[in-house]
Enzyme design. Structure first.
Site, short mmCIF file in Angstrom:
data_model
loop_
_atom_site.label_atom_id
_atom_site.label_comp_id
_atom_site.label_asym_id
_atom_site.label_seq_id
_atom_site.Cartn_x
_atom_site.Cartn_y
_atom_site.Cartn_z
N CYS A 134 0.82 -1.22 0.00
CA CYS A 134 0.00 0.00 0.00
C CYS A 134 0.85 1.27 0.00
O CYS A 134 0.35 2.36 -0.27
CB CYS A 134 -0.94 0.02 1.20
N HIS A 274 -3.42 7.18 3.28
CA HIS A 274 -3.79 5.89 2.68
C HIS A 274 -5.21 5.54 3.14
O HIS A 274 -5.53 5.61 4.32
CB HIS A 274 -2.81 4.81 3.14
N ASN A 304 -10.10 -0.03 0.34
CA ASN A 304 -8.63 0.05 0.31
C ASN A 304 -8.14 -0.47 -1.05
O ASN A 304 -8.30 -1.65 -1.35
CB ASN A 304 -8.10 -0.82 1.46
O1 UT7 Z 1 -3.67 -1.34 3.65
C1 UT7 Z 1 -2.78 -1.92 4.53
C2 UT7 Z 1 -3.07 -1.55 5.90
N1 UT7 Z 1 -4.30 -2.16 6.34
C3 UT7 Z 1 -4.83 -1.68 7.41
O2 UT7 Z 1 -4.33 -0.71 7.92
C4 UT7 Z 1 -6.02 -2.37 8.01
C5 UT7 Z 1 -5.89 -2.32 9.52
N2 UT7 Z 1 -6.92 -2.96 10.27
C6 UT7 Z 1 -8.22 -2.57 10.30
O3 UT7 Z 1 -8.60 -1.68 9.57
C7 UT7 Z 1 -9.12 -3.18 11.31
O4 UT7 Z 1 -8.35 -3.91 12.24
C8 UT7 Z 1 -10.20 -4.12 10.72
C9 UT7 Z 1 -11.23 -3.30 9.97
C10 UT7 Z 1 -9.55 -5.11 9.77
C11 UT7 Z 1 -10.91 -4.88 11.83
O5 UT7 Z 1 -11.46 -3.98 12.76
P1 UT7 Z 1 -11.21 -4.23 14.34
O6 UT7 Z 1 -11.97 -3.20 15.06
O7 UT7 Z 1 -9.73 -4.28 14.56
O8 UT7 Z 1 -11.90 -5.62 14.54
P2 UT7 Z 1 -11.26 -6.97 15.07
O9 UT7 Z 1 -10.33 -7.55 14.07
O10 UT7 Z 1 -10.76 -6.77 16.46
O11 UT7 Z 1 -12.54 -7.87 15.16
C12 UT7 Z 1 -13.57 -7.60 16.08
C13 UT7 Z 1 -14.65 -8.62 15.88
C14 UT7 Z 1 -14.12 -10.06 15.83
O12 UT7 Z 1 -15.07 -10.87 16.48
P3 UT7 Z 1 -14.79 -11.43 17.96
O13 UT7 Z 1 -13.52 -12.22 17.84
O14 UT7 Z 1 -14.65 -10.19 18.80
O15 UT7 Z 1 -16.01 -12.23 18.24
C15 UT7 Z 1 -14.12 -10.38 14.36
O16 UT7 Z 1 -14.27 -11.75 14.12
O17 UT7 Z 1 -15.29 -8.39 14.62
C16 UT7 Z 1 -15.31 -9.62 13.87
N3 UT7 Z 1 -15.26 -9.31 12.47
C17 UT7 Z 1 -16.35 -9.08 11.73
N4 UT7 Z 1 -17.66 -9.04 12.04
C18 UT7 Z 1 -18.53 -8.76 11.07
C19 UT7 Z 1 -14.18 -9.18 11.67
N5 UT7 Z 1 -14.55 -8.89 10.42
C20 UT7 Z 1 -15.90 -8.82 10.43
C21 UT7 Z 1 -16.85 -8.53 9.44
N6 UT7 Z 1 -18.14 -8.49 9.82
N7 UT7 Z 1 -16.52 -8.26 8.18
#
Ligand code: UT7
Length: 347
Positions: A134, A274, A304
Site C-alpha cells: 500500500c 492511505h 482500500n
Molecule cells: O492497507 C494496509 C493496511 N491495512 C490496514 O491498515 C487495516 C488495519 N486494520 C483494520 O482496519 C481493522 O483492524 C479491521 C477493519 C480489519 C478490523 O477492525 P477491528 O476493530 O480491529 O476488529 P477486530 O479484528 O478486532 O474484530 C472484532 C470482531 C471479531 O469478532 P470477535 O472475535 O470479537 O467475536 C471479528 O471476528 O469483529 C469480527 N469481524 C467481523 N464481524 C462482522 C471481523 N470482520 C468482520 C466482518 N463483519 N466483516
C-alpha cells in the site's frame, strides 16, 4: 576522511521554494480510473457473515469497485495513465520511464509496467514494477524523483494500480470487506522554477512481515495442490496489529516529511492518507493536530485499493477543487512489509 553532506535534506524549503538550486521535480498532472462495477456492503452480507452496520462503523467503507473478469491491473493502470497524459497534453512517446507500483501484477513476469508501456504506446520508455504494497505510490514517487533530479530522465510516469479482487479470499470476512480495485497515475517532469514534489520519505520494518501477506505463489510456496488447499494464494492480515502499527508509522512519517520541509500541519491545505480505514485516518489526523476539513477521504466509495489508494485520492481531491495550484499537500501511506512513507507536494 572527507565529510559527507547531511543525508535526506529536503530538495527545497517551500518558503523559498525556487531558491534551492532552482531544481524542481514537478507533478505535471494526475489521473485515475476505477472500474464500473460497484460491490455494496449489502451484497457482501450475502457472501459472508457480516453486516453493513459492522463494515460502516469499523471501517467507513460503504462500497468498493471490482474490475471485470477480462480487465487486469495493466488495463486499469493504462486507463489512469491515459487520463493523466491527456490532462498534461503529453505524448506517450515523450515518456522516459514508467514505474508501476502494485502487489497484483498481471503475472509475476513480465512486469505490468511493460504491459502498460505497450498499451499506451510509450515506445521510448524504460519500464519496471515496484512492490511496496500500500506504500507503493510514495515509494515510486521517491524513486522517480531521484531519476528526475539526477537528470537521468525528464519525464517519468508513476502509477499505482491494483486488482485486489484477484487475491481477496471471498470466504474470509476479516479481509474481503476491505479491498477494492482501481488505479491512479502521475506524470513527473523536470521543470526548473516550478511547483513540485518537495520531499518524500520511506520506511520499512521486515520483522512484522507476517502481519499482512500473501504467502503463496513465490519461491517459498510455489503453486501446488497443497498451497491451494491451504489457501496460500489469498491475502491474509492480522487486522488489529496492523491497525496499531499503521497509526504510529503514518504519524511519524508525516511528521518527518513536514520537518524536512520546515513546515507544520497548519500550512498543509490537504492531507491525503492511505485509504485503509476511516478510523485509522481519524487517529492519524488527531495525532497530527489536523482539522477534519484538511483530511481527504474517499474510503467510503472505494475501500482500500493499496498502491492505487492515495493516487486515486490525489486525483479526486484536485478534480473536486480541494487542492489549488500552490497549495501544500501531504500524502501519507502504510502497508505490508511493513512499509510506510510520506510526501509533501507543492501543488
Ligand atoms: O492497507 C494496509 C493496511 N491495512 C490496514 O491498515 C487495516 C488495519 N486494520 C483494520 O482496519 C481493522 O483492524 C479491521 C477493519 C480489519 C478490523 O477492525 P477491528 O476493530 O480491529 O476488529 P477486530 O479484528 O478486532 O474484530 C472484532 C470482531 C471479531 O469478532 P470477535 O472475535 O470479537 O467475536 C471479528 O471476528 O469483529 C469480527 N469481524 C467481523 N464481524 C462482522 C471481523 N470482520 C468482520 C466482518 N463483519 N466483516
Amino acid at each position: 576522511m572527507t565529510e559527507l553532506p547531511e543525508k535526506n535534506v529536503p530538495f527545497v524549503n517551500p518558503r523559498a521554494a525556487h531558491d534551492f538550486r532552482g531544481r524542481t521535480c514537478s507533478i505535471v498532472s494526475v489521473g485515475s480510473y476505477v472500474p464500473e462495477r460497484r460491490l455494496s456492503n449489502a451484497e457482501l452480507e450475502k457472501l459472508v457473515d457480516t453486516s453493513d452496520e459492522w463494515i460502516t462503523t469499523r471501517t467507513g467503507i460503504k462500497e468498493r469497485r471490482l474490475a471485470a473478469d477480462d480487465q487486469f491491473t495493466s488495463d486499469l493502470a493504462a486507463e489512469a495513465a491515459k487520463k493523466a497524459l491527456e490532462k498534461a497534453d503529453i505524448d506517450p512517446e515523450a515518456i522516459d520511464l514508467i514505474i508501476v507500483a502494485t502487489i497484483t501484477p498481471d503475472m509475476p513476469f513480465p512486469s505490468t509496467a511493460c504491459l502498460v508501456q505497450q498499451k499506451i504506446g510509450a515506445t521510448h520508455a524504460a519500464a519496471f514494477d515496484l512492490e511496496a504494497a500500500c506504500s507503493g505510490f510514495i515509494y515510486a514517487l521517491e524513486v522517480a524523483q531521484q531519476f528526475i533530479m539526477s537528470r537521468t530522465y525528464d519525464t517519468v510516469l508513476v502509477i499505482g494500480a491494483e486488482k485486489l479482487s484477484s487475491i481477496v479470499d471471498w470466504k474470509d470476512r476479516n479481509t474481503c470487506v476491505l479491498f477494492g480495485d482501481g488505479a491512479g497515475a502521475a506524470v513527473l517532469q523536470y521543470r526548473a522554477e516550478s511547483h513540485g514534489l518537495l520531499t518524500a520519505c520511506m520506511g520499512a520494518d521486515g520483522s512484522k512481515a507476517s502481519l499482512l501477506s500473501m504467502p503463496g505463489g513465490g519461491s517459498r510456496h510455489p503453486a501446488s495442490q497443497q498451497s491451494l488447499d491451504d489457501r496460500l494464494h489469498f491475502l491474509r492480515m492480522d487486522g488489529k496489529e496492523t491497525f496499531k502499527s499503521a497509526v504510529t508509522a503514518m504519524h511519524r512519517a508525516a511528521k518527518k516529511a513536514m520537518e524536512r520541509c520546515q513546515i507544520d500541519i497548519s500550512q498543509i491545505k490537504c492531507v491525503i492518507p492511505h485509504q485503509a480505514n476511516q478510523r485509522i485516518m481519524s487517529a492519524v489526523a488527531d495525532r497530527l493536530g489536523a482539522t477534519e476539513d484538511q483530511i481527504f477521504a474517499n474510503v467510503d466509495k472505494f475501500g482500500n485499493t493499496s498502491a492505487a489508494s492515495v493516487a486515486i485520492a490525489l486525483d479526486q481531491a484536485v478534480e473536486q477543487g480541494r487542492i489549488q495550484r500552490g497549495d501544500l499537500v501531504l500524502l501519507v501511506v502504510f502497508g505490508a512489509g511493513l512499509t510506510w512513507g510520506a510526501a509533501v507536494i507543492e501543488w
